[in-house]
Design a protein around this motif. Structure first.
Motif, mmCIF file in Angstrom:
data_model
loop_
_atom_site.group_PDB
_atom_site.id
_atom_site.type_symbol
_atom_site.label_atom_id
_atom_site.label_comp_id
_atom_site.label_asym_id
_atom_site.label_seq_id
_atom_site.Cartn_x
_atom_site.Cartn_y
_atom_site.Cartn_z
ATOM 1 N N ALA A 265 0.779 -1.156 0.362
ATOM 2 C CA ALA A 265 -0.097 -0.115 0.036
ATOM 3 C C ALA A 265 0.725 1.123 -0.037
ATOM 4 O O ALA A 265 0.664 2.296 -0.789
ATOM 5 C CB ALA A 265 -0.974 -0.134 1.140
ATOM 6 N N VAL A 266 1.819 1.157 0.796
ATOM 7 C CA VAL A 266 3.074 2.398 0.864
ATOM 8 C C VAL A 266 3.576 2.712 -0.738
ATOM 9 O O VAL A 266 3.478 3.790 -0.896
ATOM 10 C CB VAL A 266 3.903 2.236 2.105
ATOM 11 N N LEU A 267 4.082 2.005 -0.990
ATOM 12 C CA LEU A 267 4.634 1.853 -2.491
ATOM 13 C C LEU A 267 3.701 2.284 -3.382
ATOM 14 O O LEU A 267 4.138 3.162 -4.401
ATOM 15 C CB LEU A 267 5.394 0.320 -2.784
ATOM 16 N N TYR A 268 2.448 1.739 -3.362
ATOM 17 C CA TYR A 268 1.494 2.196 -4.372
ATOM 18 C C TYR A 268 0.991 3.725 -4.428
ATOM 19 O O TYR A 268 1.161 4.509 -4.917
ATOM 20 C CB TYR A 268 0.081 1.414 -4.319
ATOM 21 N N ALA B 59 -1.181 10.546 4.666
ATOM 22 C CA ALA B 59 -0.278 11.574 4.069
ATOM 23 C C ALA B 59 -1.048 12.753 3.704
ATOM 24 O O ALA B 59 -2.203 12.715 4.259
ATOM 25 C CB ALA B 59 0.092 10.853 2.677
ATOM 26 N N ALA B 60 -0.275 13.605 3.387
ATOM 27 C CA ALA B 60 -0.833 15.027 2.980
ATOM 28 C C ALA B 60 -2.176 14.832 2.377
ATOM 29 O O ALA B 60 -2.117 14.391 1.096
ATOM 30 C CB ALA B 60 0.178 15.895 2.440
ATOM 31 N N GLY B 61 -3.315 15.145 3.047
ATOM 32 C CA GLY B 61 -4.616 15.091 2.266
ATOM 33 C C GLY B 61 -5.151 13.698 2.015
ATOM 34 O O GLY B 61 -6.100 13.489 1.228
ATOM 35 N N LEU B 62 -4.758 12.898 2.838
ATOM 36 C CA LEU B 62 -5.115 11.578 2.602
ATOM 37 C C LEU B 62 -5.197 10.374 3.993
ATOM 38 O O LEU B 62 -4.305 10.852 4.787
ATOM 39 C CB LEU B 62 -4.015 10.625 1.779
ATOM 40 N N VAL B 63 -6.107 9.960 4.119
ATOM 41 C CA VAL B 63 -6.011 8.868 5.296
ATOM 42 C C VAL B 63 -6.368 7.426 4.741
ATOM 43 O O VAL B 63 -7.213 7.399 3.796
ATOM 44 C CB VAL B 63 -7.027 9.190 6.200
ATOM 45 N N VAL B 64 -5.632 6.355 5.268
ATOM 46 C CA VAL B 64 -5.659 5.350 4.658
ATOM 47 C C VAL B 64 -5.859 3.987 5.512
ATOM 48 O O VAL B 64 -5.331 4.281 6.886
ATOM 49 C CB VAL B 64 -4.345 4.970 3.786
ATOM 50 N N GLN B 65 -6.405 3.110 5.269
ATOM 51 C CA GLN B 65 -6.436 1.873 6.196
ATOM 52 C C GLN B 65 -6.372 0.762 5.249
ATOM 53 O O GLN B 65 -6.886 0.496 4.089
ATOM 54 C CB GLN B 65 -7.991 1.693 6.741
ATOM 55 N N VAL B 66 -5.596 -0.132 5.613
ATOM 56 C CA VAL B 66 -5.188 -1.504 5.171
ATOM 57 C C VAL B 66 -5.655 -2.593 5.916
ATOM 58 O O VAL B 66 -5.042 -2.680 7.358
ATOM 59 C CB VAL B 66 -3.172 -1.417 5.082
ATOM 60 N N ASP B 67 -6.292 -3.442 5.387
ATOM 61 C CA ASP B 67 -6.775 -4.439 5.919
ATOM 62 C C ASP B 67 -6.421 -5.735 5.626
ATOM 63 O O ASP B 67 -6.570 -6.368 4.575
ATOM 64 C CB ASP B 67 -8.411 -4.689 5.775
ATOM 65 N N PRO B 68 -5.332 -6.430 6.316
ATOM 66 C CA PRO B 68 -4.675 -7.821 5.913
ATOM 67 C C PRO B 68 -5.619 -9.015 6.630
ATOM 68 O O PRO B 68 -4.692 -9.975 6.326
ATOM 69 C CB PRO B 68 -3.380 -7.479 6.654
ATOM 70 N N THR B 69 -6.615 -8.739 6.973
ATOM 71 C CA THR B 69 -7.237 -10.206 7.415
ATOM 72 C C THR B 69 -7.917 -10.927 6.455
ATOM 73 O O THR B 69 -8.112 -10.460 5.402
ATOM 74 C CB THR B 69 -8.423 -9.553 8.493
ATOM 75 N N LEU C 8 1.632 7.219 -6.616
ATOM 76 C CA LEU C 8 0.861 8.350 -6.674
ATOM 77 C C LEU C 8 1.283 9.631 -6.470
ATOM 78 O O LEU C 8 0.480 10.666 -6.664
ATOM 79 C CB LEU C 8 -0.703 8.105 -6.018
ATOM 80 N N GLY C 9 2.478 9.913 -5.916
ATOM 81 C CA GLY C 9 3.024 10.980 -5.683
ATOM 82 C C GLY C 9 3.095 11.324 -4.200
ATOM 83 O O GLY C 9 3.459 12.341 -3.827
ATOM 84 N N HIS C 10 2.514 10.466 -3.170
ATOM 85 C CA HIS C 10 2.398 10.780 -1.905
ATOM 86 C C HIS C 10 3.926 10.112 -1.126
ATOM 87 O O HIS C 10 3.766 8.894 -0.844
ATOM 88 C CB HIS C 10 1.354 10.148 -1.247
ATOM 89 N N ARG C 11 4.678 11.138 -1.146
ATOM 90 C CA ARG C 11 6.059 10.385 -0.302
ATOM 91 C C ARG C 11 6.135 10.634 0.789
ATOM 92 O O ARG C 11 7.237 9.951 1.435
ATOM 93 C CB ARG C 11 7.275 11.498 -1.195
ATOM 94 N N ASP C 12 5.120 11.327 1.586
ATOM 95 C CA ASP C 12 5.333 11.549 2.920
ATOM 96 C C ASP C 12 4.441 10.516 3.690
ATOM 97 O O ASP C 12 3.887 10.853 4.875
ATOM 98 C CB ASP C 12 4.621 12.887 3.307
#
Length: 225
Positions: free
Chosen positions: A118-121, A145-155, A125-129
């Protein structure tokens, strides 16, 4: 080419040949951490976000990024952190001829791999932070990241409408766009709710490639280099 060194398991004494994995820099060149053949591998006894990453400078363009710290699993059950020379520039591999999509680097075998994919993707997209979110979600792993909230569900179970709603509420509070990654896909009501709220849904396949699962995700994916 990626570097290969001999790594000794500190638990059982078995020696392994280890090759550093390559990741695509924003300039398109594959970069691998410079390994330290004189260093000693250390046993992973606990996980901490800051310890999961290592700074690597691209030898081609000079940009410094944070990439997953190299690890090796010994058959005895010990997980080892491979020594890295962080002062040296990363090793460049074969020129791919065009920019390698950043989200195709990590096959998913563990929850950590899912987060890395997810981080690499997002970097693609240009979100280096991209960083660990300040607030932990009710399920999965939160990133920001700037202007972005993300959730990763590995279940192993599909994400629910509640997962989508909680992410959306966090995004509303921070005036940020919402992105959700799931290994097991989404329940029907979760998709419906995401479409209503404008949450981008991605399914992570075993190769680590995020597949858009709704219109918001398709729109976001179109911005990738």
């Amino acid at each position: 080419m990626s570097e290969t060194i001999s790594v000794c398991c500190t638990a059982c004494g078995r020696r392994h040949r280890y090759t550093a994995p390559s990741y695509p820099c924003a300039c398109g060149k594959p970069v691998a951490p410079a390994l330290d053949p004189r260093g000693t591998a250390t046993v992973v006894t606990h996980r901490a976000w800051d310890e999961e990453w290592v700074g690597v400078r691209c030898a081609a363009c000079g940009e410094r990024g944070r990439w997953p710290r190299p690890e090796l699993g010994c058959p005895c059950g010990t997980v080892l952190r491979v020594p890295v020379d962080e002062a040296a520039p990363g090793r460049s591999g074969r020129d791919p001829g065009s920019r390698v999509p950043a989200h195709r680097a990590v096959p998913i075998r563990t929850a950590r791999d899912a987060v890395t994919a997810a981080v690499l993707y997002l970097r693609g997209l240009g979100h280096r932070d991209v960083r660990r979110a300040d607030q932990r979600p009710l399920s999965g792993i939160g990133l920001a990241a700037a202007g972005l909230v993300v959730q990763v569900d590995p279940t192993a179970g599909p994400a629910t409408a509640r997962d989508v709603e909680c992410l959306w509420l966090t995004g509303m509070a921070e005036s940020a766009r919402c992105v959700h990654f799931s290994l097991a896909g989404y329940a029907r009501d979760a998709r419906d709710r995401a479409d209503l709220l404008g949450v981008a849904l991605f399914v992570l396949d075993p190769t680590g490639v995020p597949r858009p699962a709704n219109a918001s995700a398709v729109t976001l994916d179109a911005t990738a280099d």
